[in-house]
Design a protein around this motif. Structure first.
Motif, mmCIF file in Angstrom:
data_model
loop_
_atom_site.group_PDB
_atom_site.id
_atom_site.type_symbol
_atom_site.label_atom_id
_atom_site.label_comp_id
_atom_site.label_asym_id
_atom_site.label_seq_id
_atom_site.Cartn_x
_atom_site.Cartn_y
_atom_site.Cartn_z
ATOM 1 N N SER A 74 0.828 -1.208 0.000
ATOM 2 C CA SER A 74 0.000 0.000 0.000
ATOM 3 C C SER A 74 0.859 1.255 0.000
ATOM 4 C CB SER A 74 -0.926 -0.001 1.222
ATOM 5 O OG SER A 74 -1.856 -1.058 1.145
ATOM 6 N N ASP A 75 1.951 1.233 0.771
ATOM 7 C CA ASP A 75 2.832 2.401 0.835
ATOM 8 C C ASP A 75 3.465 2.689 -0.526
ATOM 9 O OD1 ASP A 75 2.277 2.766 3.491
ATOM 10 O OD2 ASP A 75 4.082 1.743 4.215
ATOM 11 N N LYS A 76 3.910 1.626 -1.211
ATOM 12 C CA LYS A 76 4.515 1.825 -2.526
ATOM 13 C C LYS A 76 3.470 2.309 -3.521
ATOM 14 C CE LYS A 76 7.751 1.662 -5.635
ATOM 15 N NZ LYS A 76 8.855 2.640 -5.620
ATOM 16 N N GLY A 77 2.280 1.763 -3.442
ATOM 17 C CA GLY A 77 1.212 2.211 -4.331
ATOM 18 C C GLY A 77 0.893 3.687 -4.139
ATOM 19 N N LYS A 78 0.843 4.116 -2.889
ATOM 20 C CA LYS A 78 0.595 5.530 -2.597
ATOM 21 C C LYS A 78 1.742 6.399 -3.101
ATOM 22 C CE LYS A 78 -2.233 4.593 1.502
ATOM 23 N NZ LYS A 78 -2.296 4.656 2.991
ATOM 24 N N SER A 79 2.962 5.890 -2.981
ATOM 25 C CA SER A 79 4.129 6.629 -3.460
ATOM 26 C C SER A 79 4.073 6.808 -4.980
ATOM 27 C CB SER A 79 5.409 5.891 -3.064
ATOM 28 O OG SER A 79 6.545 6.491 -3.637
ATOM 29 N N LEU A 80 3.704 5.759 -5.697
ATOM 30 C CA LEU A 80 3.600 5.855 -7.154
ATOM 31 C C LEU A 80 2.505 6.834 -7.556
ATOM 32 C CD1 LEU A 80 3.961 2.092 -8.170
ATOM 33 C CD2 LEU A 80 5.718 3.876 -8.218
ATOM 34 N N ARG A 81 1.464 6.838 -6.779
ATOM 35 C CA ARG A 81 0.368 7.771 -7.044
ATOM 36 C C ARG A 81 0.829 9.210 -6.819
ATOM 37 N NH1 ARG A 81 -4.280 8.490 -9.821
ATOM 38 N NH2 ARG A 81 -5.832 9.668 -8.659
ATOM 39 N N ALA A 82 1.571 9.439 -5.743
ATOM 40 C CA ALA A 82 2.032 10.786 -5.410
ATOM 41 C C ALA A 82 3.137 11.269 -6.346
ATOM 42 C CB ALA A 82 2.529 10.815 -3.957
ATOM 43 N N ASP A 83 4.074 10.386 -6.678
ATOM 44 C CA ASP A 83 5.242 10.788 -7.468
ATOM 45 C C ASP A 83 4.968 10.876 -8.965
ATOM 46 O OD1 ASP A 83 6.615 10.829 -5.095
ATOM 47 O OD2 ASP A 83 7.584 8.885 -5.393
ATOM 48 N N PHE A 84 4.081 10.032 -9.459
ATOM 49 C CA PHE A 84 3.863 9.962 -10.904
ATOM 50 C C PHE A 84 2.427 10.231 -11.340
ATOM 51 C CE2 PHE A 84 7.501 7.272 -9.967
ATOM 52 C CZ PHE A 84 8.417 7.641 -10.944
ATOM 53 N N GLY A 85 1.519 10.353 -10.386
ATOM 54 C CA GLY A 85 0.114 10.452 -10.748
ATOM 55 C C GLY A 85 -0.388 9.147 -11.310
ATOM 56 N N ALA A 86 0.206 8.022 -10.860
ATOM 57 C CA ALA A 86 -0.084 6.718 -11.446
ATOM 58 C C ALA A 86 -1.485 6.232 -11.094
ATOM 59 C CB ALA A 86 0.948 5.704 -10.973
ATOM 60 N N ASP A 87 -2.148 5.691 -12.099
ATOM 61 C CA ASP A 87 -3.433 5.029 -11.899
ATOM 62 C C ASP A 87 -3.265 3.515 -11.841
ATOM 63 O OD1 ASP A 87 -5.333 7.361 -12.075
ATOM 64 O OD2 ASP A 87 -4.314 7.570 -14.013
ATOM 65 N N ALA A 88 -2.184 3.016 -12.433
ATOM 66 C CA ALA A 88 -1.905 1.584 -12.433
ATOM 67 C C ALA A 88 -0.412 1.358 -12.592
ATOM 68 C CB ALA A 88 -2.662 0.889 -13.565
ATOM 69 N N THR A 89 0.036 0.192 -12.127
ATOM 70 C CA THR A 89 1.444 -0.157 -12.247
ATOM 71 C C THR A 89 1.581 -1.570 -12.798
ATOM 72 O OG1 THR A 89 3.550 -0.413 -11.056
ATOM 73 C CG2 THR A 89 1.551 -0.960 -9.844
ATOM 74 N N GLU A 90 2.574 -1.771 -13.664
ATOM 75 C CA GLU A 90 2.816 -3.064 -14.296
ATOM 76 C C GLU A 90 4.281 -3.187 -14.645
ATOM 77 O OE1 GLU A 90 3.857 -1.583 -17.017
ATOM 78 O OE2 GLU A 90 2.310 -1.547 -18.543
ATOM 79 N N MET A 91 4.642 -4.141 -15.522
ATOM 80 C CA MET A 91 6.049 -4.470 -15.708
ATOM 81 C C MET A 91 6.542 -4.428 -17.155
ATOM 82 S SD MET A 91 6.201 -7.625 -12.929
ATOM 83 C CE MET A 91 7.968 -7.860 -13.019
ATOM 84 N N GLU A 92 5.723 -3.922 -18.086
ATOM 85 C CA GLU A 92 6.136 -3.940 -19.496
ATOM 86 C C GLU A 92 5.840 -2.662 -20.276
ATOM 87 O OE1 GLU A 92 5.388 -7.765 -17.782
ATOM 88 O OE2 GLU A 92 3.801 -6.380 -18.417
ATOM 89 N N GLY A 93 4.781 -1.956 -19.951
ATOM 90 C CA GLY A 93 4.250 -0.898 -20.804
ATOM 91 C C GLY A 93 5.225 0.167 -21.259
ATOM 92 N N ALA A 94 5.975 0.751 -20.327
ATOM 93 C CA ALA A 94 6.884 1.835 -20.699
ATOM 94 C C ALA A 94 8.009 1.348 -21.601
ATOM 95 C CB ALA A 94 7.462 2.499 -19.444
ATOM 96 N N ALA A 95 8.417 0.081 -21.445
ATOM 97 C CA ALA A 95 9.462 -0.467 -22.318
ATOM 98 C C ALA A 95 8.962 -0.569 -23.755
ATOM 99 C CB ALA A 95 9.905 -1.835 -21.810
ATOM 100 N N VAL A 96 7.723 -1.034 -23.916
ATOM 101 C CA VAL A 96 7.110 -1.077 -25.248
ATOM 102 C C VAL A 96 6.986 0.340 -25.801
ATOM 103 C CG1 VAL A 96 5.016 -1.663 -26.535
ATOM 104 C CG2 VAL A 96 5.852 -3.201 -24.736
ATOM 105 N N ALA A 97 6.517 1.246 -24.949
ATOM 106 C CA ALA A 97 6.320 2.634 -25.370
ATOM 107 C C ALA A 97 7.636 3.299 -25.776
ATOM 108 C CB ALA A 97 5.652 3.423 -24.247
ATOM 109 N N GLN A 98 8.720 3.021 -25.045
ATOM 110 C CA GLN A 98 10.004 3.633 -25.369
ATOM 111 C C GLN A 98 10.515 3.163 -26.730
ATOM 112 O OE1 GLN A 98 13.142 3.240 -22.445
ATOM 113 N NE2 GLN A 98 14.726 3.813 -23.918
#
Length: 283
Positions: A210-234
């Protein structure tokens, strides 16, 4: 003056081009074909898309399996990337190089970091970013940009989705029947599946905190987190190929994430795959 044979003129011209324009990059030479690339991290996610392919044909490229065929009127090529950023980038690069798709779509599951979302809900990524790339210092230096290996320039922190694909997906999803959340009693929640356009962040870690999820929300405005998307996007950004990442939530990236994942993964995978298939048919 003695005339050169015609073939010699072509050889001379091609040599001159190579000498005068040695800096032409793969991105500049990329000639897309009329085919759409579809990617997913897990076999189950990809299998759902493959079921919709008419006259599938298997093609092996450097040991990886790609399936070609048609969904609706669109030619497609589908592949399982495997889990993680390196696997995702490698499969994307091989698909781009071998099949030259016009666009890349990614379907799959994710952990929700937006407190308004729950398993089964859909996040259409308007932008993606790495949450685990940067410097670790005592001053907690913010995440830095990756560097483009082609141009040697810094990439943006957030990779933006193709605006045309994004707009089309936002309209198409309104007509896609989505499954509600299974309940412990055996029924299905009457809460409608929520679909939103938002931010998806990527890292080589399954977030179950929960703490990491809140951190991702605060630092990036993240709505979801996963393990591949940004690599494909880059990879798509650097080769200049339109892309769109679509994720359905399997869990809330909290302490119960592993339990929720096992329970909701099938529903989440089907919802994401159904949106991508509908999007392909609408192209």
């Amino acid at each position: 003056m003695r005339k050169l044979p015609l073939i010699a003129y072509f050889f001379t011209l091609s040599t001159a081009v190579a000498v005068l324009f040695p800096s032409l990059t793969f991105a500049q030479r990329y000639k897309p074909r009329s085919i759409t690339g579809l990617l997913g991290a897990f076999g189950a996610e990809v299998a759902l898309v493959k079921k919709a392919i008419h006259k599938p044909k298997n093609v092996i490229v450097d040991g990886l399996s790609f399936t070609t065929g048609r969904i609706g009127k669109q030619r497609v090529v589908v592949a399982e990337t495997g889990i993680g950023k390196v696997n995702a980038a490698m499969t994307t690069a091989l698909m781009l190089d071998h099949f030259r798709p016009t666009r890349i779509l990614f379907t799959g599951i994710a952990g929700g970091t937006n407190p308004d979302l729950q398993p089964g809900d859909i996040v259409i990524a308007s932008r993606t970013a790495y949450h685990d790339y940067g410097s670790i210092t005592d001053k907690n230096t913010p995440t830095k940009q990756t560097r483009n290996a082609i141009t040697k320039e810094f990439n943006p922190v957030y990779f933006l989705a193709d605006s045309v694909l994004l707009h089309l997906a936002e309209n198409v999803v309104k007509r896609v029947p989505l499954e509600g959340i299974p309940l412990a009693s055996g029924g299905v929640s009457d809460r409608p599946v929520k679909v939103m356009t938002g931010t998806v962040v990527t890292g080589d870690v399954f977030v179950a905190s929960s703490d990491k999820g809140k951190s991702l929300r605060a630092d990036f405005g993240a709505d979801a987190t996963e393990m591949e998307g940004a690599a494909v996007a880059q990879v798509c950004y650097q080769i200049q190929v339109p892309h769109l990442i679509i994720r359905s939530l399997s869990d809330r990236a909290d302490a119960e994430a592993h339990i929720a994942y096992d329970k909701f993964y099938p529903t989440a995978a089907r919802n994401s795959a159904n949106v991508v298939i509908a999007l392909i048919k609408a192209l």
